[in-house]
Design a protein around this motif. Structure first.
Motif, short mmCIF file in Angstrom:
data_model
loop_
_atom_site.label_atom_id
_atom_site.label_comp_id
_atom_site.label_asym_id
_atom_site.label_seq_id
_atom_site.Cartn_x
_atom_site.Cartn_y
_atom_site.Cartn_z
N CYS A 27 -3.14 -3.52 1.77
CA CYS A 27 -3.58 -5.09 2.02
C CYS A 27 -3.23 -5.49 0.48
O CYS A 27 -2.95 -6.86 0.52
CB CYS A 27 -5.34 -5.01 1.97
N ALA A 28 -3.26 -5.05 -0.52
CA ALA A 28 -2.66 -5.59 -1.63
C ALA A 28 -1.24 -5.95 -1.59
O ALA A 28 -0.72 -7.18 -2.22
CB ALA A 28 -2.65 -4.48 -2.96
N GLY A 29 -0.49 -5.13 -0.97
CA GLY A 29 0.88 -5.55 -0.59
C GLY A 29 0.89 -6.86 0.31
O GLY A 29 1.86 -7.71 -0.09
N ARG A 30 0.32 -6.83 1.17
CA ARG A 30 0.06 -7.95 2.25
C ARG A 30 -0.31 -9.22 1.39
O ARG A 30 0.47 -10.44 1.57
CB ARG A 30 -0.52 -7.92 3.43
N LEU A 31 -1.08 -9.15 0.62
CA LEU A 31 -1.72 -10.32 -0.27
C LEU A 31 -0.35 -10.91 -1.16
O LEU A 31 -0.34 -12.00 -1.38
CB LEU A 31 -2.94 -10.02 -0.73
N VAL A 72 0.47 5.07 -3.70
CA VAL A 72 0.03 3.88 -3.60
C VAL A 72 1.25 2.84 -3.68
O VAL A 72 1.15 1.62 -3.27
CB VAL A 72 -0.88 3.79 -4.66
N LEU A 73 1.93 2.72 -4.68
CA LEU A 73 3.08 1.98 -4.97
C LEU A 73 4.01 1.85 -3.60
O LEU A 73 4.27 0.83 -3.38
CB LEU A 73 4.01 2.38 -6.26
N SER A 74 4.24 2.95 -3.26
CA SER A 74 5.14 2.82 -1.91
C SER A 74 4.31 2.23 -0.94
O SER A 74 5.17 1.36 0.02
CB SER A 74 5.48 4.38 -1.48
N TRP A 75 3.32 2.39 -0.46
CA TRP A 75 2.30 1.73 0.64
C TRP A 75 2.29 0.17 0.06
O TRP A 75 2.54 -0.52 1.27
CB TRP A 75 0.83 2.46 0.39
N ARG A 76 2.11 -0.11 -0.97
CA ARG A 76 2.29 -1.55 -1.41
C ARG A 76 3.38 -2.35 -0.86
O ARG A 76 3.64 -3.26 -0.45
CB ARG A 76 1.80 -1.86 -2.78
N ILE A 77 4.55 -1.50 -1.69
CA ILE A 77 5.90 -2.08 -1.25
C ILE A 77 6.18 -2.23 0.20
O ILE A 77 6.47 -3.29 0.79
CB ILE A 77 6.71 -1.19 -1.96
N ASP A 78 5.86 -1.13 0.70
CA ASP A 78 6.32 -1.28 2.46
C ASP A 78 5.44 -2.26 3.29
O ASP A 78 5.99 -3.12 3.94
CB ASP A 78 5.75 0.08 3.01
N ALA A 79 4.25 -2.46 2.66
CA ALA A 79 3.29 -3.43 3.36
C ALA A 79 3.83 -4.71 2.89
O ALA A 79 4.00 -6.07 3.72
CB ALA A 79 1.98 -3.35 3.21
N LYS A 80 3.97 -5.20 1.85
CA LYS A 80 4.60 -6.43 1.13
C LYS A 80 5.87 -6.66 1.97
O LYS A 80 6.02 -7.93 2.47
CB LYS A 80 4.70 -6.25 -0.10
N GLN A 81 6.90 -5.84 2.16
CA GLN A 81 8.09 -6.01 2.90
C GLN A 81 7.84 -6.42 4.32
O GLN A 81 8.44 -7.39 4.80
CB GLN A 81 9.04 -4.94 2.50
N ALA A 82 7.34 -5.68 4.78
CA ALA A 82 6.81 -6.05 6.36
C ALA A 82 6.04 -7.20 6.50
O ALA A 82 6.49 -8.08 7.48
CB ALA A 82 5.89 -4.89 7.03
N HIS A 83 5.23 -7.54 5.82
CA HIS A 83 4.47 -8.77 5.85
C HIS A 83 5.52 -10.04 5.41
O HIS A 83 5.42 -11.17 6.18
CB HIS A 83 3.23 -8.95 4.88
N ALA A 84 6.11 -9.97 4.56
CA ALA A 84 7.07 -11.00 4.11
C ALA A 84 8.22 -11.34 5.34
O ALA A 84 8.55 -12.43 5.62
CB ALA A 84 8.00 -10.41 2.99
N ALA A 106 0.76 -12.20 11.53
CA ALA A 106 0.80 -12.00 10.12
C ALA A 106 -0.75 -12.42 9.83
O ALA A 106 -1.52 -11.89 8.92
CB ALA A 106 1.69 -13.13 9.52
N GLU A 107 -1.25 -13.57 10.47
CA GLU A 107 -2.51 -13.99 10.22
C GLU A 107 -3.67 -12.69 10.62
O GLU A 107 -4.68 -12.88 9.86
CB GLU A 107 -2.99 -15.39 11.20
N ALA A 108 -3.48 -12.19 11.54
CA ALA A 108 -4.24 -11.04 12.18
C ALA A 108 -4.24 -9.84 11.09
O ALA A 108 -5.40 -9.30 10.54
CB ALA A 108 -3.92 -10.39 13.42
N GLU A 109 -3.21 -9.72 10.25
CA GLU A 109 -2.88 -8.57 9.30
C GLU A 109 -3.90 -8.97 8.28
O GLU A 109 -4.40 -8.24 7.55
CB GLU A 109 -1.48 -8.18 9.23
N LEU A 110 -3.59 -10.20 7.89
CA LEU A 110 -4.13 -10.78 6.51
C LEU A 110 -5.82 -10.66 6.74
O LEU A 110 -6.53 -10.58 5.69
CB LEU A 110 -3.70 -12.12 6.30
N THR A 114 -8.54 -9.68 4.16
CA THR A 114 -9.46 -10.48 3.63
C THR A 114 -10.80 -10.18 4.25
O THR A 114 -12.11 -10.48 3.28
CB THR A 114 -9.08 -12.00 3.77
N GLY A 115 -10.96 -9.64 5.23
CA GLY A 115 -12.50 -9.20 5.59
C GLY A 115 -13.17 -8.05 5.01
O GLY A 115 -14.11 -7.87 5.02
N LEU A 116 -12.24 -7.22 4.12
CA LEU A 116 -12.74 -6.12 3.41
C LEU A 116 -13.29 -6.72 2.02
O LEU A 116 -13.95 -6.07 1.40
CB LEU A 116 -11.65 -5.27 3.08
#
Length: 119
Positions: A27-31, A72-84, A106-110, A114-116
């Motif tokens: 989620c941090a990566g997506r945000l 954690v860094l890997s998960w953040r980067i992977d999620a950020k790239q996929a969301h981008a 993208a909106e569903a993932e976000l 944000t629901g968390l």
């Protein structure tokens, strides 16, 4: 002798902890991706997204052990790239149906992320 808190947990609890950490990190990566996309598009909502990202990173920091830093860094980067990729596909796509699908995804993932957060 220093023990990891995770080593004191039953196996199932350790797996649940890692799953929660993975969710927060993703989620941090997506945000991060959303915030950067908003900057690119001059969207004033980037301030709110920045605050949400900071809150999510606080959750990551609260439950992450030092040994989990690389994961954690890997998960953040992977999620950020996929969301981008989804945001780019939604914004700069000539295929309206595909752009709509990407935006909805993208909106569903976000929304899951944000629901968390409390606010």
């Amino acid at each position: 002798m220093v023990f990891s808190v995770l080593s004191l947990l039953p196996a199932g609890a350790a797996v649940a902890h890692e799953s929660t950490l993975h969710t927060f990190a993703s989620c941090a990566g997506r945000l991060s991706a959303v915030m950067e996309h908003q900057w690119l598009m001059s969207d004033a909502a980037s301030d709110r997204t920045h605050a949400q990202r900071a809150a999510m990173l606080s959750l990551v920091d609260a439950i992450m052990t030092p040994e989990q830093g690389r994961d954690v860094l890997s998960w953040r980067i992977d999620a950020k790239q996929a969301h981008a990729v989804l945001l780019t596909r939604a914004t700069f796509n000539d295929d309206a149906a595909d752009a709509a699908w990407a935006l909805n995804r993208a909106e569903a993932e976000l929304a899951t992320c944000t629901g968390l957060l409390l606010s």
